[in-house]
Design a protein around this motif. Sequence first.
Motif, mmCIF file in Angstrom:
data_model
loop_
_atom_site.group_PDB
_atom_site.id
_atom_site.type_symbol
_atom_site.label_atom_id
_atom_site.label_comp_id
_atom_site.label_asym_id
_atom_site.label_seq_id
_atom_site.Cartn_x
_atom_site.Cartn_y
_atom_site.Cartn_z
ATOM 1 N N GLY A 231 40.581 46.889 39.929
ATOM 2 C CA GLY A 231 39.591 47.879 40.306
ATOM 3 C C GLY A 231 38.640 47.371 41.374
ATOM 4 N N VAL A 232 38.275 46.094 41.278
ATOM 5 C CA VAL A 232 37.423 45.491 42.298
ATOM 6 C C VAL A 232 38.129 45.505 43.651
ATOM 7 C CG1 VAL A 232 36.321 43.350 43.063
ATOM 8 C CG2 VAL A 232 36.175 44.038 40.662
ATOM 9 N N LYS A 233 39.391 45.138 43.633
ATOM 10 C CA LYS A 233 40.170 45.112 44.873
ATOM 11 C C LYS A 233 40.298 46.507 45.475
ATOM 12 C CE LYS A 233 44.619 43.512 46.712
ATOM 13 N NZ LYS A 233 45.915 42.848 46.373
ATOM 14 N N SER A 234 40.579 47.495 44.630
ATOM 15 C CA SER A 234 40.708 48.875 45.104
ATOM 16 C C SER A 234 39.385 49.386 45.663
ATOM 17 C CB SER A 234 41.179 49.767 43.954
ATOM 18 O OG SER A 234 41.210 51.122 44.342
ATOM 19 N N LEU A 235 38.310 49.075 44.986
ATOM 20 C CA LEU A 235 36.989 49.515 45.422
ATOM 21 C C LEU A 235 36.642 48.919 46.781
ATOM 22 C CD1 LEU A 235 34.361 51.002 44.727
ATOM 23 C CD2 LEU A 235 33.624 48.971 43.468
ATOM 24 N N ALA A 236 36.897 47.631 46.932
ATOM 25 C CA ALA A 236 36.609 46.969 48.201
ATOM 26 C C ALA A 236 37.411 47.575 49.344
ATOM 27 C CB ALA A 236 36.898 45.476 48.081
ATOM 28 N N GLY A 237 38.655 47.942 49.051
ATOM 29 C CA GLY A 237 39.507 48.518 50.071
ATOM 30 C C GLY A 237 39.049 49.871 50.562
ATOM 31 N N ALA A 238 38.213 50.528 49.779
ATOM 32 C CA ALA A 238 37.735 51.863 50.139
ATOM 33 C C ALA A 238 36.422 51.841 50.904
ATOM 34 C CB ALA A 238 37.571 52.709 48.877
ATOM 35 N N ILE A 239 35.809 50.654 51.036
ATOM 36 C CA ILE A 239 34.503 50.541 51.696
ATOM 37 C C ILE A 239 34.691 50.182 53.163
ATOM 38 C CG2 ILE A 239 32.335 49.245 51.752
ATOM 39 C CD1 ILE A 239 32.662 48.835 48.721
ATOM 40 N N PRO A 240 34.286 51.055 54.067
ATOM 41 C CA PRO A 240 34.538 50.801 55.489
ATOM 42 C C PRO A 240 33.604 49.790 56.137
ATOM 43 C CG PRO A 240 33.371 52.879 55.213
ATOM 44 C CD PRO A 240 33.668 52.376 53.830
ATOM 45 N N ALA A 241 32.468 49.508 55.513
ATOM 46 C CA ALA A 241 31.453 48.667 56.160
ATOM 47 C C ALA A 241 31.675 47.176 55.967
ATOM 48 C CB ALA A 241 30.067 49.051 55.637
ATOM 49 N N GLY A 242 32.719 46.781 55.229
ATOM 50 C CA GLY A 242 32.997 45.371 54.994
ATOM 51 C C GLY A 242 32.514 44.900 53.641
ATOM 52 N N THR A 243 33.260 43.976 53.044
ATOM 53 C CA THR A 243 32.936 43.520 51.698
ATOM 54 C C THR A 243 33.195 42.021 51.523
ATOM 55 O OG1 THR A 243 35.168 44.000 50.882
ATOM 56 C CG2 THR A 243 33.514 45.742 50.640
ATOM 57 N N VAL A 244 32.519 41.476 50.518
ATOM 58 C CA VAL A 244 32.872 40.186 49.935
ATOM 59 C C VAL A 244 32.996 40.442 48.441
ATOM 60 C CG1 VAL A 244 32.089 37.855 49.396
ATOM 61 C CG2 VAL A 244 31.716 38.796 51.687
ATOM 62 N N THR A 245 34.104 39.993 47.849
ATOM 63 C CA THR A 245 34.314 40.209 46.420
ATOM 64 C C THR A 245 34.704 38.904 45.742
ATOM 65 O OG1 THR A 245 36.646 40.798 46.738
ATOM 66 C CG2 THR A 245 35.057 42.600 46.777
ATOM 67 N N ALA A 246 34.321 38.774 44.483
ATOM 68 C CA ALA A 246 34.699 37.596 43.701
ATOM 69 C C ALA A 246 34.480 37.896 42.225
ATOM 70 C CB ALA A 246 33.887 36.369 44.115
ATOM 71 N N LEU A 247 35.227 37.194 41.385
ATOM 72 C CA LEU A 247 35.090 37.304 39.936
ATOM 73 C C LEU A 247 34.550 35.986 39.396
ATOM 74 C CD1 LEU A 247 38.523 38.999 39.129
ATOM 75 C CD2 LEU A 247 36.337 40.105 39.641
ATOM 76 N N ARG A 248 33.515 36.052 38.589
ATOM 77 C CA ARG A 248 32.906 34.847 38.021
ATOM 78 C C ARG A 248 33.624 34.496 36.714
ATOM 79 N NH1 ARG A 248 28.147 31.143 38.641
ATOM 80 N NH2 ARG A 248 28.212 30.041 36.672
ATOM 81 N N SER A 249 34.360 33.421 36.726
ATOM 82 C CA SER A 249 35.184 33.022 35.586
ATOM 83 C C SER A 249 34.328 32.766 34.343
ATOM 84 C CB SER A 249 35.962 31.753 35.918
ATOM 85 O OG SER A 249 36.745 31.935 37.087
ATOM 86 N N GLY A 250 34.846 33.209 33.184
ATOM 87 C CA GLY A 250 34.204 32.929 31.918
ATOM 88 C C GLY A 250 32.995 33.793 31.601
ATOM 89 N N MET A 251 32.664 34.729 32.475
ATOM 90 C CA MET A 251 31.510 35.594 32.228
ATOM 91 C C MET A 251 31.967 36.903 31.593
ATOM 92 S SD MET A 251 28.742 34.042 33.069
ATOM 93 C CE MET A 251 29.394 32.415 32.682
ATOM 94 N N ASP A 252 30.988 37.698 31.125
ATOM 95 C CA ASP A 252 31.279 39.038 30.644
ATOM 96 C C ASP A 252 30.368 40.020 31.374
ATOM 97 O OD1 ASP A 252 28.731 38.894 29.443
ATOM 98 O OD2 ASP A 252 29.555 38.302 27.507
ATOM 99 N N HIS A 253 30.455 41.283 31.001
ATOM 100 C CA HIS A 253 29.740 42.329 31.722
ATOM 101 C C HIS A 253 28.234 42.059 31.781
ATOM 102 C CE1 HIS A 253 28.858 46.288 33.280
ATOM 103 N NE2 HIS A 253 28.036 46.525 32.272
ATOM 104 N N GLY A 254 27.626 41.769 30.660
ATOM 105 C CA GLY A 254 26.184 41.574 30.629
ATOM 106 C C GLY A 254 25.719 40.384 31.449
ATOM 107 N N LYS A 255 26.439 39.283 31.371
ATOM 108 C CA LYS A 255 26.020 38.067 32.057
ATOM 109 C C LYS A 255 26.200 38.143 33.569
ATOM 110 C CE LYS A 255 26.852 35.085 28.051
ATOM 111 N NZ LYS A 255 27.679 34.019 27.458
ATOM 112 N N MET A 256 27.003 39.111 34.044
ATOM 113 C CA MET A 256 27.157 39.263 35.484
ATOM 114 C C MET A 256 25.862 39.732 36.137
ATOM 115 S SD MET A 256 29.940 38.047 36.420
ATOM 116 C CE MET A 256 29.546 38.420 38.126
ATOM 117 N N LEU A 257 24.945 40.225 35.352
ATOM 118 C CA LEU A 257 23.653 40.648 35.879
ATOM 119 C C LEU A 257 22.917 39.498 36.563
ATOM 120 C CD1 LEU A 257 21.324 42.674 36.151
ATOM 121 C CD2 LEU A 257 20.698 42.142 33.791
#
Length: 305
Positions: A231-257
């Motif tokens: 989903g992150v990859k698909s979302l980034a592909g739809a943004i025309p202004a440019g993106t940086v994406t990454a997944l933080r290993s070992g984290m969960d939804h709340g801690k990504m804050l």
Amino acid sequence: MGLVLKILKIVGIVLLVLIVSIAVLLLCLFMRPFVPNDYTKTVETGGELEAKYLAMGAHGVKYAEAEAPGDWKKFEVFYPAGLESGADAYPVVVFANGTGVAASKYKALFKHLASWGFIALGNEDPSTCTGDSAEAALAWLLEQNGDPDSVFYQKVDRSHIGISGHSQGGVAVFNAVGEQPHGGLYTCAVSLSPTEWALAMAIGLDYDPGKMTAPTLILAAPEKDVIAPEGVKSLAGAIPAGTVTALRSGMDHGKMLYSADGYVTAWFMWHLQGDQDAAKAFAGDDAELLANPLYQDQQIALKGT
């Protein structure tokens, strides 16, 4: 009969104790901040730049608030202490809350940004997805910028405004930029664990990443999150202004804050303050984020880099 009454009395006492215990637990959870006050000292980092920008900045921090409409309750602003006595204008970061979580739960996050020279503001909106409350917060601050009686009079750098949001607030980021009247003022954005595009559409959290006009940093957890790696990859592909994406290993939804806040701060330092050291975290083939062992599935798709 007497025995039955004694048993019922004991059961009643047990139930009462259980109810009180649950109430106390819920109250503790309600009072507990969603961002640990000491996160800048306890979150692990995997690169020199990440560590640099996770640490507190050089500015002292002050706080102001004002009444906001309805469920938004109040606008909350953390800002560099030198703002009141100096002549400088400061860059701005607007924050959009996750579902049911007020900005007052994020104080440590706001203080951190303010210590790096930003005016950081939000409100108490429990349902931010439309971007309405983010728009209202920014509009209020811009009004203050034109009010000679305000501490923020001529202290807002209108050409350097960013936005960040987590969860439903990550959705709000797209709507604040793509749908709201002041959306064109945003020069960069951060979306933390935004609700997956298809899921968001299904539950009424509509947004269109194709309308993003600002380069966007998207960070999420690889699992136990509201968006999958695909989903992150698909979302980034739809943004025309440019993106940086990454997944933080070992984290969960709340801690990504807050767990990737070193790079969030670096992103804003680069785009809103022109910090070329911060730019090295994201720009070029040797960008630090690409080699950071705490992250996976890193992708940089920025224009001109």
